[in-house]
Each structure stands twice: as structure tokens, then as C-alpha cells.
Design an enzyme around this catalytic site. Structure first.
Site, PDB file in Angstrom:
ATOM      1  N   GLU A  34      15.943   9.064  -4.292  1.00 13.94           N
ATOM      2  CA  GLU A  34      16.627   8.210  -3.306  1.00 13.94           C
ATOM      3  C   GLU A  34      17.795   8.985  -2.727  1.00 13.94           C
ATOM      4  O   GLU A  34      18.630   9.498  -3.449  1.00 13.94           O
ATOM      5  CB  GLU A  34      17.084   6.899  -3.960  1.00 13.94           C
ATOM      6  CG  GLU A  34      17.946   6.015  -3.074  1.00 13.94           C
ATOM      7  CD  GLU A  34      17.331   5.709  -1.717  1.00 13.94           C
ATOM      8  OE1 GLU A  34      16.192   5.222  -1.652  1.00 13.94           O
ATOM      9  OE2 GLU A  34      17.989   5.988  -0.685  1.00 13.94           O
ATOM     10  N   GLY A  39      17.601   0.281  -3.400  1.00 13.42           N
ATOM     11  CA  GLY A  39      17.213  -1.012  -2.821  1.00 13.42           C
ATOM     12  C   GLY A  39      16.890  -0.910  -1.344  1.00 13.42           C
ATOM     13  O   GLY A  39      16.311  -1.828  -0.764  1.00 13.42           O
ATOM     14  N   GLY A  40      17.293   0.213  -0.712  1.00 14.47           N
ATOM     15  CA  GLY A  40      16.908   0.458   0.683  1.00 14.47           C
ATOM     16  C   GLY A  40      17.488  -0.537   1.676  1.00 14.47           C
ATOM     17  O   GLY A  40      18.549  -1.138   1.447  1.00 14.47           O
ATOM     18  N   THR A  41      16.772  -0.698   2.772  1.00 17.16           N
ATOM     19  CA  THR A  41      17.248  -1.516   3.898  1.00 17.16           C
ATOM     20  C   THR A  41      17.460  -2.964   3.493  1.00 17.16           C
ATOM     21  O   THR A  41      18.495  -3.559   3.781  1.00 17.16           O
ATOM     22  CB  THR A  41      16.207  -1.464   5.040  1.00 17.16           C
ATOM     23  OG1 THR A  41      15.925  -0.104   5.338  1.00 17.16           O
ATOM     24  CG2 THR A  41      16.718  -2.166   6.282  1.00 17.16           C
ATOM     25  N   CYS A  42      16.471  -3.555   2.862  1.00 17.70           N
ATOM     26  CA  CYS A  42      16.525  -4.994   2.572  1.00 17.70           C
ATOM     27  C   CYS A  42      17.789  -5.345   1.793  1.00 17.70           C
ATOM     28  O   CYS A  42      18.535  -6.251   2.158  1.00 17.70           O
ATOM     29  CB  CYS A  42      15.284  -5.420   1.792  1.00 17.70           C
ATOM     30  SG  CYS A  42      15.324  -7.152   1.341  1.00 17.70           S
ATOM     31  N   HIS A 441       8.069 -37.905  -0.523  1.00 18.63           N
ATOM     32  CA  HIS A 441       8.887 -38.499   0.521  1.00 18.63           C
ATOM     33  C   HIS A 441      10.341 -38.547   0.067  1.00 18.63           C
ATOM     34  O   HIS A 441      10.591 -38.867  -1.088  1.00 18.63           O
ATOM     35  CB  HIS A 441       8.403 -39.921   0.816  1.00 18.63           C
ATOM     36  CG  HIS A 441       9.307 -40.646   1.764  1.00 18.63           C
ATOM     37  ND1 HIS A 441       9.292 -40.408   3.121  1.00 18.63           N
ATOM     38  CD2 HIS A 441      10.273 -41.593   1.547  1.00 18.63           C
ATOM     39  CE1 HIS A 441      10.199 -41.181   3.707  1.00 18.63           C
ATOM     40  NE2 HIS A 441      10.806 -41.911   2.768  1.00 18.63           N
TER      41      HIS A 441
END
Ligand SMILES: Cc1cc2nc3c(=O)[nH]c(=O)nc-3n(C[C@H](O)[C@H](O)[C@H](O)COP(=O)(O)OP(=O)(O)OC[C@H]3O[C@@H](n4cnc5c(N)ncnc54)[C@H](O)[C@@H]3O)c2cc1C
Length: 464
Positions: A34, A39-42, A441
Site C-alpha cells: 500500500e 482502506g483506500g478511497t472508500c 406497518h
């Protein structure tokens, strides 16, 4: 000295980490590389921070609407952007540190920090180190596109990454790009207190959606006094004192928009241009996306590409699903494929848009004999009770098989409601299964059976 692994993963985004851990757990000697944040972009500049910021923006919005619900607030509503950002940073940090800890704590898995480049089909260089493996998985993601606009070098601008550092409310924010990222930021900053103008070169917002969806979203945003400029090609940028002027080529309205800050949200490009793919002979398409088959294999045996960089999806869930497909095929003898998945995503404006399967216009284009039903959220009891009646629900089914073809649900909680439809689509069950189900409901989802009771043949003469 070259270190040999069974498998190397490039990029710790949404597919890389779970795949690395699965392979290591299966006894393989694995490395993951990395170059930036785990964790990258997200995790760092995409889904997680934007949805955290959107939550703050919604609180500000609801606080301003409090008296509609009979609730008085005895002071003016203020937005403390430093605290908004701190809250966002804390959520991101928890996630990002969690990924790093998980990877570093996994047996058989070595973590490298650095930029990986192919030397050949098996070897990668990370700085001064060379590592090699029989299997290499590319999970390098994408970044914000910088369009070649005249004058861009004269002005300062944000993209989704640099926007994450903002701890103040811009006086006037110009957002260039009227698609998913631009709309989420635009509404969020309007709610924080900026004057927002969204500039879109196309004739409508989020062009991938049906016209009625684009139109309803335009209305929702304009109800919050967001300025929207459509058919507005952005032709030049200019510094005007401490402001930024955007010259527009448009048929109506002013030919110039001026603001204090500029956000570019005009698309993404894959991070494949600096990866040495040519040395490995990995084929990319004209836009730089790695070409893969239905099981994520590239043209080079032993090299796979997962996530945004393969152009087969641009979401966290598509990237994670890519991991599941690869792991299924390599470790579980489960022949999963990309073509098994159904289009699904959400746009996190408020109210959100939940999408599954085909749009109405895609159904019409395909010439399918179909049935369709729509219902405004003003006729959904739970939405009325919540005072959140903007939007509408639309569903399409195949007239012969009765299977659901697609749905666009624009309304409060519709990012969740859409899953009741998506799961039945995966089950390939007829829509009558939902229609006959007893729902709870009062919920938004309880109206899906009612909606399905109102299906009418799609008029082929009315093209969406
Ligand atoms: C503003 C914004 C909001 C979004 N919101 C959503 C949402 O709500 N829901 C959703 O599903 N999706 C959303 N997305 C999209 C989502 O973030 C991406 O689809 C997802 O992160 C893609 O994951 P990935 O694994 O393909 O790549 P990424 O997460 O981008 O990870 C790739 C990683 O590879 C690393 N890398 C790149 N090149 C190299 C190299 N040569 N060597 C070593 N490391 C390298 C990068 O540093 C990065 O960490 C959003 C995106 C943006 C921009």
C-alpha cells in the site's frame, strides 16, 4: 535479494485486504503493498467520510426544519466545521487503523508501504526492494480526473480527496460535475451554509438515471436553494481577486459563475498509468482500465485485477464482490462470475436514491415487454409521518416471466428499502412473492407490495 511469495496484492482498498487475509489463512505466503492510506478511497476519501459528513449536514438541515415538527430551538443553528471535520476524521481513523491492524496482525502476511511497479510478469519493485510471486492481484483503485480546462493552473480547486481537509464553510462553492460525487458534496455544503452552484455540461443531472429521476433530484436540490446550471459546458477558469470565475458556454442564464471555492467532480481515472503494466504485458483499454474476463483474470496468466481499476464497477460493493469472486474460484472451487451480479447502488443525496437492475429507459431500449408502476412518496404513509415526502418509487417487471427487471426508489430510507427488491431479483422469484408477503406497518417497505399491485403495461410509444 528478491523475496518470493505465493501471492502479492497491490493496493489495500476494498478487495485487497480481505483477499490477502483469505489467502494467508489458506496457508499461502502473502504480501500486500500500500502506497498511501490503508482502506483506500472508500475509507479515507470516499464512502465513509462523505456519509459521515452527510450525517452532520442532515442534522443541520433538520434543526432548521425543527419548527415544522413543533420543536423550537432557542438559538440560531450554527455549523462548527472544525468539529464536523473532527467527527469525520475520528470515524475514518477508526476504520483506517482497523484495516492496518488487521493486516499487520495476520499470520503469513507481510505488509509493504510503498509504490509497487511491475518489473516483469512475476516481479514487482517497491523502492529498492524486489519481490516476486506466481499470483499478483492488482487492486489499485482510481483517482479524481483533472479535466484539461483552460485556466485551471491559475486557480486553486478541490477534489474529493482535498475536500476532506476542509474545516471551514466556503462562502460560495462551485461544483463542476452534476453526477453522484458532485451532488452529494453540493447538498452537503449547502446544508453547512455555503451558497452552492452545480455546473453540469449535460442537459440533466446524473444522466445515467431516467429523466424523471434526474428531474426529481433537480427539484429536491433547488428546493434547498442550490443553483443548478445545466447544458453548461465549463470553458475557462479565471482568478478574480480572491474569487474564482467559471466561464460557461450555455444557452440560458449568465455566462459566468463566480465563487470563493471550486470543487471538481467530473469523473475518475484508474491508477494504472504508473504501475509498469507494459513491462508485464497486462492489457488495458483506451481509458487505462485493466481488461479482465468474467473471473477477474487479465490476459497474463497469474495476474488478476479487482475493484475500480478494472472498469467493471465503481463501488465498494463491486470491489468487495470482485474479492469474493476471486476467492471463490481460487479457494472454494466455486465458479462465481462478475456476470452473476445485478447492478445495485445508491446516491446519498437526502432523500437517497436506491437503484437495482435496469432503468426504465434501458428496458425500453431493450424492447422488453414490461409492466411498470410508480408512486410518489406523498402517498407513502411512513414518509408522510416522518415529514419526508420528496421523491417517488418506480419498479419494472418482465410481463412474461414476472421477474423484476429494475427499480429506482428515490425517497427517505430508500437506500435500505431497495434491498427488499434486490434480494428477490437474486432469487429470480416472480414479483408476486413480494406482493403476497406481509410487511411490517408502518414502514416505507410495506408499500412495495402495494406498488406492485399497481403495475401497468409499459407504453412503448412513450420513450423515456
Ligand atoms: C467521494 C466518493 C464517494 C463515494 N461513495 C461511495 C459510496 O457511498 N458507496 C460505494 O459503494 N462507493 C462509493 N465510492 C466509490 C468507492 O470509494 C470505490 O469504488 C472503492 O473505494 C473502490 O475500491 P478499490 O478497492 O477498487 O480501490 P481503492 O479503495 O481506491 O484502493 C486502492 C488502493 O491502492 C493503492 N495503490 C494504488 N496504486 C498503488 C501502487 N502502485 N502501489 C501500492 N498501492 C497502490 C491506493 O493508495 C489505494 O489505497 C465513492 C467514491 C468517492 C470518490
Amino acid at each position: 535479494m528478491t523475496i518470493t511469495y505465493d501471492a502479492v496484492i497491490i493496493g489495500a482498498g476494498q478487495a485487497g485486504p480481505p483477499l490477502a487475509v483469505r489467502l494467508a489463512g489458506a496457508g499461502r505466503k502473502v504480501a500486500i503493498v500500500e502506497r498511501n492510506q490503508f482502506g483506500g478511497t472508500c475509507v479515507n476519501t470516499g464512502c465513509i467520510p462523505t456519509k459521515t459528513l452527510i450525517a452532520s449536514a442532515r442534522v443541520a438541515h433538520m434543526a432548521r426544519r425543527a419548527m415544522e415538527y413543533g420543536i423550537g430551538i432557542d438559538s440560531s443553528i450554527t455549523v462548527d466545521m472544525k468539529r464536523v471535520k473532527e467527527r469525520k476524521d475520528a470515524v475514518v481513523r477508526r476504520s483506517n487503523e482497523g484495516v492496518e491492524k488487521w493486516l499487520r496482525g495476520t499470520e503469513n502476511l507481510t505488509v509493504y508501504k510503498g509504490h509497487a511497479r511491475f518489473e516483469d510478469t512475476r516481479q514487482l519493485r517497491i523502492g529498492d526492494e524486489i519481490i516476486e510471486a506466481g499470483q499478483i492481484f492488482i487492486n489499485v483503485g482510481a483517482r479524481a480526473l483533472v479535466p484539461p480546462l483552460p485556466g485551471l493552473d491559475q486557480v486553486s480547486y478541490f477534489n474529493n480527496s482535498t475536500m476532506m481537509k476542509v474545516d471551514f464553510v466556503p462562502e460560495q462553492l462551485i461544483v463542476v460535475g452534476g453526477s453522484y460525487v458532485g451532488l452529494e458534496f453540493g447538498q452537503m455544503y449547502r446544508r453547512f451554509g455555503s451558497e452552492v452552484t452545480i455546473v453540469e455540461m449535460g442537459p440533466r443531472l446524473i444522466r445515467r438515471e431516467d429523466e424523471d429521476v434526474s428531474e426529481a433530484i433537480r427539484e429536491i436540490l433547488q428546493n434547498e436553494s442550490i443553483h443548478i446550471r445545466l447544458d453548461a459546458e465549463c470553458i475557462a477558469l479565471e482568478k478574480q481577486g480572491d474569487k474564482i470565475a467559471v466561464a460557461l458556454n450555455c444557452s440560458t442564464g449568465d455566462k459566468k459563475v463566480t465563487g470563493s471555492h471550486l470543487l471538481l467532480a467530473v469523473g475518475r481515472v484508474p491508477n494504472t498509468d504508473d504501475l509498469g503494466l507494459d513491462k508485464a504485458g497486462v492489457a488495458v483499454d483506451q481509458r487505462g482500465y485493466v481488461q479482465v474476463d468474467d473471473q477477474l483474470c487479465t490476459n497474463v496468466p497469474g495476474i488478476y485485477a479487482l475493484g475500480d481499476c478494472n472498469g467493471r464497477g465503481a463501488f465498494t460493493h463491486t470491489s468487495y464482490n470482485d474479492y469474493e469472486i476471486v476467492a471463490g474460484n481460487l479457494l472454494d472451487n466455486d465458479k462465481r462470475r462478475i456476470s452473476d451480479r445485478i447492478t445495485a447502488y445508491a446516491l446519498y443525496t437526502d432523500p437517497p436514491l436506491g437503484r437495482a437492475g435496469m432503468t426504465e429507459s434501458a428496458v425500453r431500449k431493450a424492447g422488453r415487454k414490461a409492466l411498470m408502476a410508480t408512486r410518489p412518496m406523498t402517498r407513502v404513509g411512513r414518509a408522510v409521518e416522518k415529514g419526508e415526502t420528496q421523491g417517488f418509487m418506480k419498479i419494472l417487471v418482465d410481463a412474461e416471466t414476472k421477474e423484476i427487471l429494475g427499480a429506482s426508489l428515490l425517497g427517505i430510507e430508500c437506500d435500505e428499502v431497495i434491498h427488499s427488491i434486490l434480494d428477490v431479483m437474486y432469487a429470480k422469484a416472480p414479483y408476486t412473492v413480494i406482493q403476497r408477503a406481509m410487511h411490517i406497518h408502518p414502514t416505507i417497505t410495506e408499500l412495495i407490495p402495494t406498488l406492485l399491485g399497481e403495475l401497468k403495461p409499459l407504453d412503448p410509444s412513450m420513450n423515456s
